[in-house]
Design a protein around this motif. Structure first.
Motif, PDB file in Angstrom:
ATOM      1  N   GLU A  63      24.031  59.846  -2.597  1.00 46.55           N
ATOM      2  CA  GLU A  63      24.735  58.570  -2.528  1.00 46.55           C
ATOM      3  C   GLU A  63      25.517  58.367  -3.814  1.00 46.55           C
ATOM      4  O   GLU A  63      24.957  58.470  -4.907  1.00 46.55           O
ATOM      5  CB  GLU A  63      23.741  57.421  -2.342  1.00 46.55           C
ATOM      6  N   LEU A  64      26.797  58.118  -3.672  1.00 37.26           N
ATOM      7  CA  LEU A  64      27.631  57.688  -4.785  1.00 37.26           C
ATOM      8  C   LEU A  64      27.718  56.174  -4.731  1.00 37.26           C
ATOM      9  O   LEU A  64      27.930  55.601  -3.661  1.00 37.26           O
ATOM     10  CB  LEU A  64      29.037  58.275  -4.673  1.00 37.26           C
ATOM     11  N   VAL A  65      27.552  55.526  -5.868  1.00 35.07           N
ATOM     12  CA  VAL A  65      27.704  54.075  -5.944  1.00 35.07           C
ATOM     13  C   VAL A  65      28.833  53.794  -6.930  1.00 35.07           C
ATOM     14  O   VAL A  65      28.732  54.108  -8.121  1.00 35.07           O
ATOM     15  CB  VAL A  65      26.403  53.378  -6.380  1.00 35.07           C
ATOM     16  N   PHE A  66      29.906  53.214  -6.403  1.00 35.33           N
ATOM     17  CA  PHE A  66      31.072  52.869  -7.203  1.00 35.33           C
ATOM     18  C   PHE A  66      30.949  51.401  -7.617  1.00 35.33           C
ATOM     19  O   PHE A  66      30.789  50.530  -6.757  1.00 35.33           O
ATOM     20  CB  PHE A  66      32.344  53.075  -6.383  1.00 35.33           C
ATOM     21  N   HIS A  67      31.052  51.115  -8.893  1.00 34.18           N
ATOM     22  CA  HIS A  67      30.917  49.744  -9.391  1.00 34.18           C
ATOM     23  C   HIS A  67      32.281  49.046  -9.344  1.00 34.18           C
ATOM     24  O   HIS A  67      32.911  48.783 -10.372  1.00 34.18           O
ATOM     25  CB  HIS A  67      30.297  49.749 -10.786  1.00 34.18           C
ATOM     26  N   ALA A  68      32.692  48.744  -8.134  1.00 36.72           N
ATOM     27  CA  ALA A  68      34.017  48.183  -7.871  1.00 36.72           C
ATOM     28  C   ALA A  68      34.168  46.772  -8.426  1.00 36.72           C
ATOM     29  O   ALA A  68      35.232  46.426  -8.951  1.00 36.72           O
ATOM     30  CB  ALA A  68      34.291  48.178  -6.368  1.00 36.72           C
TER      31      ALA A  68
END
Length: 117
Positions: A63-68
């Motif tokens: 899982e990639l989590v992008f801190h948008a």
């Protein structure tokens, strides 16, 4: 060929690479989620090195989590009362020893991804 993982974040609202976005990578094993690395995108919206380099690559669920949300606040897109996105998780399977590229196309109110090359 040994596998590895890369990403590229493009800000479609500004028409620019998303520089300075924090991206975290997790390995998923059943109900367990192990944090592997945290990186920040460069001026081209990419990371300076692969997120998961060849020497650390293993097939499995990730899982990639992008801190948008943090990025959108930093680039002053929208205001706090109308901000829609915060963290953008993308869960995917790497089942072969090859290059996986998981890009993110981002705007303040939507995002999309695909398996790139």
């Amino acid at each position: 060929m040994a596998g590895y993982l890369t990403t590229h974040v493009l800000d479609t609202a500004l028409g620019l690479p998303a520089e300075g976005m924090v991206v975290m990578l997790f390995r998923i094993d059943g109900n367990s989620r192990e944090g592997l690395v945290q990186v920040v995108t460069n001026e081209d919206g990419r990371t300076d090195t692969p997120i998961l380099p060849k020497e650390d690559f293993k097939t499995g669920v990730y899982e990639l989590v992008f801190h948008a949300g943090h990025y959108l606040r930093a680039t002053m897109q929208g205001d706090e009362s109308t901000r829609f996105l915060d963290e953008v998780p993308i869960r995917f399977t790497m089942s072969e020893e090859m290059h996986y590229h998981v890009p993110l196309l981002l705007s303040p109110y939507s995002y999309s991804t695909y398996r790139g090359s």
